[in-house]
Design a protein around this motif. Structure first.
Motif, PDB file in Angstrom:
ATOM      1  N   LYS A 156       0.831  -1.205   0.000  1.00  0.00           N
ATOM      2  CA  LYS A 156       0.000   0.000   0.000  1.00  0.00           C
ATOM      3  C   LYS A 156       0.861   1.249   0.000  1.00  0.00           C
ATOM      4  CE  LYS A 156      -4.068  -1.943   2.285  1.00  0.00           C
ATOM      5  NZ  LYS A 156      -4.920  -1.910   3.494  1.00  0.00           N
ATOM      6  N   ALA A 157       1.998   1.192   0.744  1.00  0.00           N
ATOM      7  CA  ALA A 157       2.892   2.350   0.772  1.00  0.00           C
ATOM      8  C   ALA A 157       3.483   2.614  -0.613  1.00  0.00           C
ATOM      9  CB  ALA A 157       4.005   2.123   1.791  1.00  0.00           C
ATOM     10  N   LYS A 158       3.898   1.490  -1.301  1.00  0.00           N
ATOM     11  CA  LYS A 158       4.440   1.662  -2.660  1.00  0.00           C
ATOM     12  C   LYS A 158       3.355   2.183  -3.600  1.00  0.00           C
ATOM     13  CE  LYS A 158       8.102  -1.842  -2.425  1.00  0.00           C
ATOM     14  NZ  LYS A 158       8.598  -3.125  -2.989  1.00  0.00           N
ATOM     15  N   ASP A 159       2.162   1.588  -3.498  1.00  0.00           N
ATOM     16  CA  ASP A 159       1.068   2.065  -4.346  1.00  0.00           C
ATOM     17  C   ASP A 159       0.757   3.520  -4.064  1.00  0.00           C
ATOM     18  OD1 ASP A 159       0.910  -0.435  -5.447  1.00  0.00           O
ATOM     19  OD2 ASP A 159      -0.816  -1.088  -4.231  1.00  0.00           O
ATOM     20  N   LEU A 160       0.846   3.857  -2.801  1.00  0.00           N
ATOM     21  CA  LEU A 160       0.571   5.244  -2.436  1.00  0.00           C
ATOM     22  C   LEU A 160       1.618   6.185  -3.008  1.00  0.00           C
ATOM     23  CD1 LEU A 160      -1.246   7.156  -0.824  1.00  0.00           C
ATOM     24  CD2 LEU A 160       0.198   6.741   1.173  1.00  0.00           C
ATOM     25  N   LYS A 161       2.911   5.757  -2.944  1.00  0.00           N
ATOM     26  CA  LYS A 161       3.968   6.584  -3.525  1.00  0.00           C
ATOM     27  C   LYS A 161       3.791   6.732  -5.027  1.00  0.00           C
ATOM     28  CE  LYS A 161       7.560   5.676  -0.053  1.00  0.00           C
ATOM     29  NZ  LYS A 161       8.899   5.102   0.189  1.00  0.00           N
ATOM     30  N   LEU A 162       3.504   5.572  -5.718  1.00  0.00           N
ATOM     31  CA  LEU A 162       3.261   5.648  -7.159  1.00  0.00           C
ATOM     32  C   LEU A 162       2.062   6.538  -7.464  1.00  0.00           C
ATOM     33  CD1 LEU A 162       3.847   1.908  -8.163  1.00  0.00           C
ATOM     34  CD2 LEU A 162       5.336   3.854  -8.674  1.00  0.00           C
ATOM     35  N   ARG A 163       1.041   6.386  -6.656  1.00  0.00           N
ATOM     36  CA  ARG A 163      -0.151   7.197  -6.880  1.00  0.00           C
ATOM     37  C   ARG A 163       0.156   8.670  -6.632  1.00  0.00           C
ATOM     38  NH1 ARG A 163      -5.230   4.946  -3.872  1.00  0.00           N
ATOM     39  NH2 ARG A 163      -4.538   3.167  -5.144  1.00  0.00           N
ATOM     40  N   GLU A 164       0.945   8.927  -5.592  1.00  0.00           N
ATOM     41  CA  GLU A 164       1.316  10.317  -5.315  1.00  0.00           C
ATOM     42  C   GLU A 164       2.162  10.887  -6.455  1.00  0.00           C
ATOM     43  OE1 GLU A 164       3.310  10.220  -1.626  1.00  0.00           O
ATOM     44  OE2 GLU A 164       1.463  10.179  -0.403  1.00  0.00           O
ATOM     45  N   ARG A 165       3.085  10.033  -7.009  1.00  0.00           N
ATOM     46  CA  ARG A 165       3.896  10.506  -8.127  1.00  0.00           C
ATOM     47  C   ARG A 165       3.024  10.781  -9.341  1.00  0.00           C
ATOM     48  NH1 ARG A 165       8.022   6.347 -10.698  1.00  0.00           N
ATOM     49  NH2 ARG A 165       5.997   5.629 -11.524  1.00  0.00           N
ATOM     50  N   ASP A 166       2.096   9.843  -9.618  1.00  0.00           N
ATOM     51  CA  ASP A 166       1.189  10.057 -10.755  1.00  0.00           C
ATOM     52  C   ASP A 166       0.334  11.298 -10.537  1.00  0.00           C
ATOM     53  OD1 ASP A 166       2.213   7.782 -11.902  1.00  0.00           O
ATOM     54  OD2 ASP A 166       0.568   6.476 -11.226  1.00  0.00           O
ATOM     55  N   ILE A 167      -0.112  11.453  -9.303  1.00  0.00           N
ATOM     56  CA  ILE A 167      -0.938  12.632  -8.999  1.00  0.00           C
ATOM     57  C   ILE A 167      -0.129  13.901  -9.184  1.00  0.00           C
ATOM     58  CG2 ILE A 167      -2.097  13.858  -7.118  1.00  0.00           C
ATOM     59  CD1 ILE A 167      -2.985  11.123  -6.067  1.00  0.00           C
ATOM     60  N   THR A 168       1.170  13.843  -8.775  1.00  0.00           N
ATOM     61  CA  THR A 168       2.034  15.014  -8.935  1.00  0.00           C
ATOM     62  C   THR A 168       2.215  15.356 -10.404  1.00  0.00           C
ATOM     63  OG1 THR A 168       3.207  14.436  -6.904  1.00  0.00           O
ATOM     64  CG2 THR A 168       4.291  15.977  -8.401  1.00  0.00           C
ATOM     65  N   LEU A 169       2.470  14.302 -11.245  1.00  0.00           N
ATOM     66  CA  LEU A 169       2.627  14.541 -12.686  1.00  0.00           C
ATOM     67  C   LEU A 169       1.334  15.089 -13.294  1.00  0.00           C
ATOM     68  CD1 LEU A 169       4.646  11.346 -13.713  1.00  0.00           C
ATOM     69  CD2 LEU A 169       5.504  13.687 -13.562  1.00  0.00           C
ATOM     70  N   LEU A 170       0.229  14.457 -12.926  1.00  0.00           N
ATOM     71  CA  LEU A 170      -1.045  14.940 -13.449  1.00  0.00           C
ATOM     72  C   LEU A 170      -1.322  16.364 -12.980  1.00  0.00           C
ATOM     73  CD1 LEU A 170      -3.284  11.760 -12.937  1.00  0.00           C
ATOM     74  CD2 LEU A 170      -2.476  12.708 -15.114  1.00  0.00           C
ATOM     75  N   HIS A 171      -0.935  16.624 -11.765  1.00  0.00           N
ATOM     76  CA  HIS A 171      -1.142  17.981 -11.248  1.00  0.00           C
ATOM     77  C   HIS A 171      -0.284  18.993 -12.007  1.00  0.00           C
ATOM     78  CE1 HIS A 171      -2.140  21.048  -8.328  1.00  0.00           C
ATOM     79  NE2 HIS A 171      -0.851  21.308  -8.159  1.00  0.00           N
ATOM     80  N   GLN A 172       0.977  18.596 -12.306  1.00  0.00           N
ATOM     81  CA  GLN A 172       1.845  19.488 -13.078  1.00  0.00           C
ATOM     82  C   GLN A 172       1.285  19.713 -14.476  1.00  0.00           C
ATOM     83  OE1 GLN A 172       5.656  17.603 -12.898  1.00  0.00           O
ATOM     84  NE2 GLN A 172       6.113  18.323 -10.807  1.00  0.00           N
ATOM     85  N   GLN A 173       0.847  18.618 -15.127  1.00  0.00           N
ATOM     86  CA  GLN A 173       0.257  18.763 -16.457  1.00  0.00           C
ATOM     87  C   GLN A 173      -0.988  19.640 -16.395  1.00  0.00           C
ATOM     88  OE1 GLN A 173      -0.456  14.854 -17.964  1.00  0.00           O
ATOM     89  NE2 GLN A 173       1.720  14.343 -18.208  1.00  0.00           N
ATOM     90  N   ALA A 174      -1.783  19.404 -15.383  1.00  0.00           N
ATOM     91  CA  ALA A 174      -2.993  20.215 -15.246  1.00  0.00           C
ATOM     92  C   ALA A 174      -2.641  21.677 -15.022  1.00  0.00           C
ATOM     93  CB  ALA A 174      -3.835  19.692 -14.080  1.00  0.00           C
TER      94      ALA A 174
END
Length: 794
Positions: free
Chosen positions: A491-509
């Motif tokens: 869950k921690a790894k998934d959370l980190k990946l999700r946070e990274r994806d969210i960060t990228l999506l947030h930057q793109q947005a």
């Protein structure tokens, strides 16, 4: 309700595990009834303070409504509502419950007169609740039964459910019968709540039934209640989430137990600051304890203890202290921690149960440390308490095990065997595999010491059999712990990946947002510029048209004003001419009157009549002179006081017989005076000078008369006529009271001026009249070349 009842269920396994084996705990033998008390009392504590204010305000309002109500079903409802408030008022006293019974009895009687059976059934229900709250179950149970019978025919499904719920609150004749009866009544209530359509009440009752049932359906009930709560948007889910976590723990499913306990912790930390948060933290600690996560367990035990300390709940504190103590591996540190807590939160002198529990920890720990003298001290203290008090098995079992450890250490096997038999009875009731294994190992040691090796071998064999099952369970728990760790890491790894994806999506947005913002700004600027340009053109054209229209209107109005000015000037000239003509005619008429008076006086002999005619002639001349001045000036509303008074004095001087013997001294300020004040001023001067000429110089012939008119501050004027004659006679005040015509006229004219009269009798007589300027605008006609107002110097 104390924190002891709230936390007892969760802390039992840790407290027992400490004195048996300092690192094991289980929950399988916990009483379901104790869990029920935990949930209910937490909810009651959450709303106690808020409910107190609500009930305090509601009862007087309902009593006022009852006074105005008619004797109908509405009055029955009001009586029952008031009775219900008295029953469930937080901190109710006996008098409140007596009031509830009285109100419910009145509702029952009124329902009977109205033939209203539903009201009768509801009255029975409230009476039952009141008697039960008073502790008189014998008197309350028949009313609960009657409410079920009546409301089953005439009440709604919800009211029927309330009646069955009330019946479940009464105990049965024996423990087994009580439990089965309670479950039966609760199941009836749950079914009726479900049929009523009241989802919230149905879900809450499902939670309660899940707590007390052992049918194997308790988890399904709790999960169904959670689903309903979420569907209706109910937010206070910490209780049901905690319950589900506890039930998964009983089913040896620590992963789900921890998952639901984590959700309960999240909800409780957000919405709850009561002792229920303490319960949730403790349950979370137990879940981690059961899979061997000792540090995590200790963290949540300390959190629970922190909540209990904030609320100063001593029972909860001393229920949690053994949980925290069990996680302290260093024995000296363990003793020091327990001693510190006892100093910080001293036990009441009559709390023998908690004292026995704490002594059990001391006995066990000091025995392991080899400090048997201290261990024996705490053992003897507990023995004296147990001999004098009847303690429940929950307090006896930890003490029995600690005492057995002590006796085994001291080789007092008979004493150890005696207590082991008592302890074994409780262990068999609870069906605790780990405790049964410990018992067989202890019996094996005792039998070996006594020389009964066959019995020792049999007990040891039983111990190994149970130990193998415990080892399997331990491996299962270890596997569960590893699985929990794996799930946590995943869950921690998934959370980190999700946070990274969210960060990228947030930057793109953000980039897209910035680009869209830039394009939008450019577009808006073009649109705004075009609109502004169009508005400027429209505004310029509109201003041009408006200016033209305004100029035309101004020209038209100017022509109208010019025509009106010409007309007004013509009217003013005509009016001035008419006023002057009037004054001229008035002056001529007054001259005619004066001539007539002269003619009349010529044919009269000396006497009072002739004197009166002469005085009247002088007064007429003064008024005529005033009107002459008015038609001789341009402004027919104002009189030049200096010119008028000088001419008036001159006329009076020429009209007297002693013109050469009397000298006049005139000092007049050059001011303008309104005609409304000039007339009485002239008459006053005429009267004052005439009186001075007639009376001041009798027997002398010669004398001086001074006339003064000057302007004072604050628009005041002073008119003064003084002579150096004989002055006033000694009896002047008496004569004035009788009222001579001359003095009466002077008084009247002074009042007309709204002034004050002062007579000074010193080396002659001085008559001072002070008055305020009055200006009547309607009486002033302005000359177009002049702008004179009263009071101005000329």
């Amino acid at each position: 309700m104390s924190g002891l009842k709230i936390l007892m269920d969760n802390c039992l396994s840790v407290g027992m595990g400490f004195v048996i084996s300092m690192y094991t705990a289980n929950k399988k033998g916990i009483s379901s009834m104790r869990k029920t008390l935990m949930i209910l009392m937490c909810l009651l504590l959450s709303y106690m303070v808020q409910a107190q204010d609500e009930y305090t305000k509601a009862i007087p309002q309902l009593l006022q409504q009852l006074k105005k109500a008619r004797a109908d079903t509405g009055s029955v409802s009001l009586l029952l509502k008031i009775a219900h408030f008295y029953v469930f008022k937080p901190g109710e006293q006996v008098k409140d419950l007596d009031s509830a019974v009285l109100m419910a009895r009145q509702a029952e009687a009124l329902s009977g007169r109205l033939h209203y059976p539903r009201g009768t059934g509801l009255s029975y229900l409230v009476i039952s609740q009141a008697w039960r709250e008073k502790g008189d179950t014998a008197r309350g149970r028949p009313f609960a039964d009657m409410s079920i019978v009546t409301l089953s025919r005439y009440g709604s499904k919800l009211e029927q459910g309330n009646a069955w719920k009330e019946r479940s609150m009464y105990p049965g004749h024996v423990v087994i019968d009580e439990r089965s009866q309670k479950i039966y009544y609760e199941e009836k209530a749950v079914q009726l709540y479900k049929e009523s359509g009241d989802s919230l009440t149905y879900a809450k009752e499902l939670v309660f039934l899940s707590e007390i049932t052992d049918s194997g359906e308790d988890l399904e009930m709790a999960l169904e209640a959670l689903r309903i709560f979420r569907n209706i948007g109910y937010k206070d889910l910490q209780g049901v989430l905690y319950l589900i976590g506890s039930q998964y723990s009983v089913r040896n499913n620590p992963i789900e137990a921890i998952r639901y306990c984590e959700m309960a912790v999240a909800v409780a930390e957000e919405r709850d600051s009561t002792m229920q948060l303490c319960t949730v933290y403790n349950r979370m600690g137990l879940a981690y304890y059961e899979i061997g996560e000792r540090e995590k367990a200790k963290e949540f035990f300390l959190k629970a203890l922190g909540v209990a300390e904030r609320h100063r709940d001593m029972d909860a504190i001393w229920t949690l202290v053994p949980n925290v103590t069990s996680e302290i591996t260093d024995k000296n540190e363990r003793v020091q921690y327990l001693t510190t807590m006892l100093k910080k939160f001293p036990l009441p002198a009559d709390d023998f149960e908690t004292r026995v529990r704490m002594n059990s920890i001391y006995v066990h720990t000091y025995t392991e440390l080899g400090r048997t003298t201290l261990a024996k001290f705490y053992l003897n203290e507990s023995l004296s308490i147990i001999d004098n008090l009847r303690l429940t098995s929950w307090y006896r079992m930890p003490f029995y095990r600690s005492a057995i450890v002590y006796y085994m250490h001291m080789h007092e096997y008979d004493a150890a065997a005696k207590l082991l038999k008592l302890y074994e009875e409780q262990v068999y009731r609870r069906a605790r595999t780990d405790l049964l294994a410990e018992n067989h190992l202890t019996w094996s040691g005792i039998d070996s010491a006594r020389g009964d090796f066959a019995a020792a071998f049999a007990h040891y064999k039983a111990y190994k059999t149970l130990e193998d099952s415990i080892t399997l369970a331990t491996k299962t728990r270890e596997f569960a712990r590893v699985q929990v760790e794996f799930e946590t890491i995943r869950k921690a790894k998934d959370l980190k990946l999700r946070e990274r994806d969210i960060t990228l999506l947030h930057q793109q947005a953000q980039l897209q947002k910035e680009e869209l913002k830039r394009v939008t700004i450019v577009r808006n600027m073009i649109i705004v510029g075009a609109v502004l340009l169009l508005l400027l053109l429209i505004l310029g054209y509109n201003r041009y048209r408006l200016k033209q229209h305004t100029n035309r209107e101004l020209q038209s109005k100017q022509h109208q004003i010019n025509r009106q000015n010409i007309s007004l000037k013509k009217l003013i000239r005509e009016k001035d001419w008419l006023v002057k003509e009037i004054h001229h005619r008035v002056k001529n008429n007054l001259q005619i009157v004066v001539s007539l008076l002269n003619t009349q006086a010529a044919h009269m002999e000396e006497g009072s009549a002739l004197a009166a005619i002469r005085d009247s002639r002088l007064r007429m001349q003064a008024i005529a002179l005033l009107h002459q001045k008015l038609y001789q000036v341009e402004n027919a509303g104002l009189i030049d006081v200096s010119c008028y008074i000088n001419e008036l004095v001159g006329n009076l001087r020429l009209g007297c017989d002693c013109v050469d013997d009397i000298r006049f001294h005139v000092e007049i300020a050059p001011v303008l005076l309104d005609v409304s004040q000039a007339t009485p001023v002239g008459l006053l001067l005429n009267e004052a000078i005439t009186n001075a000429i007639k009376y001041a110089f009798q027997g002398r012939g010669k004398g001086n008369i001074s006339v003064l008119f000057k302007q004072l501050p604050e628009r005041m004027y002073l008119l003064s006529v003084a002579d150096d004659g004989v002055g006033l006679p000694a009896d002047f005040k008496t004569q004035r009271k009788r009222g001579t015509f001359g003095m009466s006229l002077i008084d009247t004219l002074t009042q007309q001026l709204d002034g004050t009269l002062e007579l000074v009798n010193n080396a002659g007589l001085t008559l001072n009249i002070t008055f305020r300027e009055q200006w009547e605008e309607h009486s002033v006609l302005y000359n177009e070349d002049e702008d004179l107002v009263p009071g101005e110097y000329v």
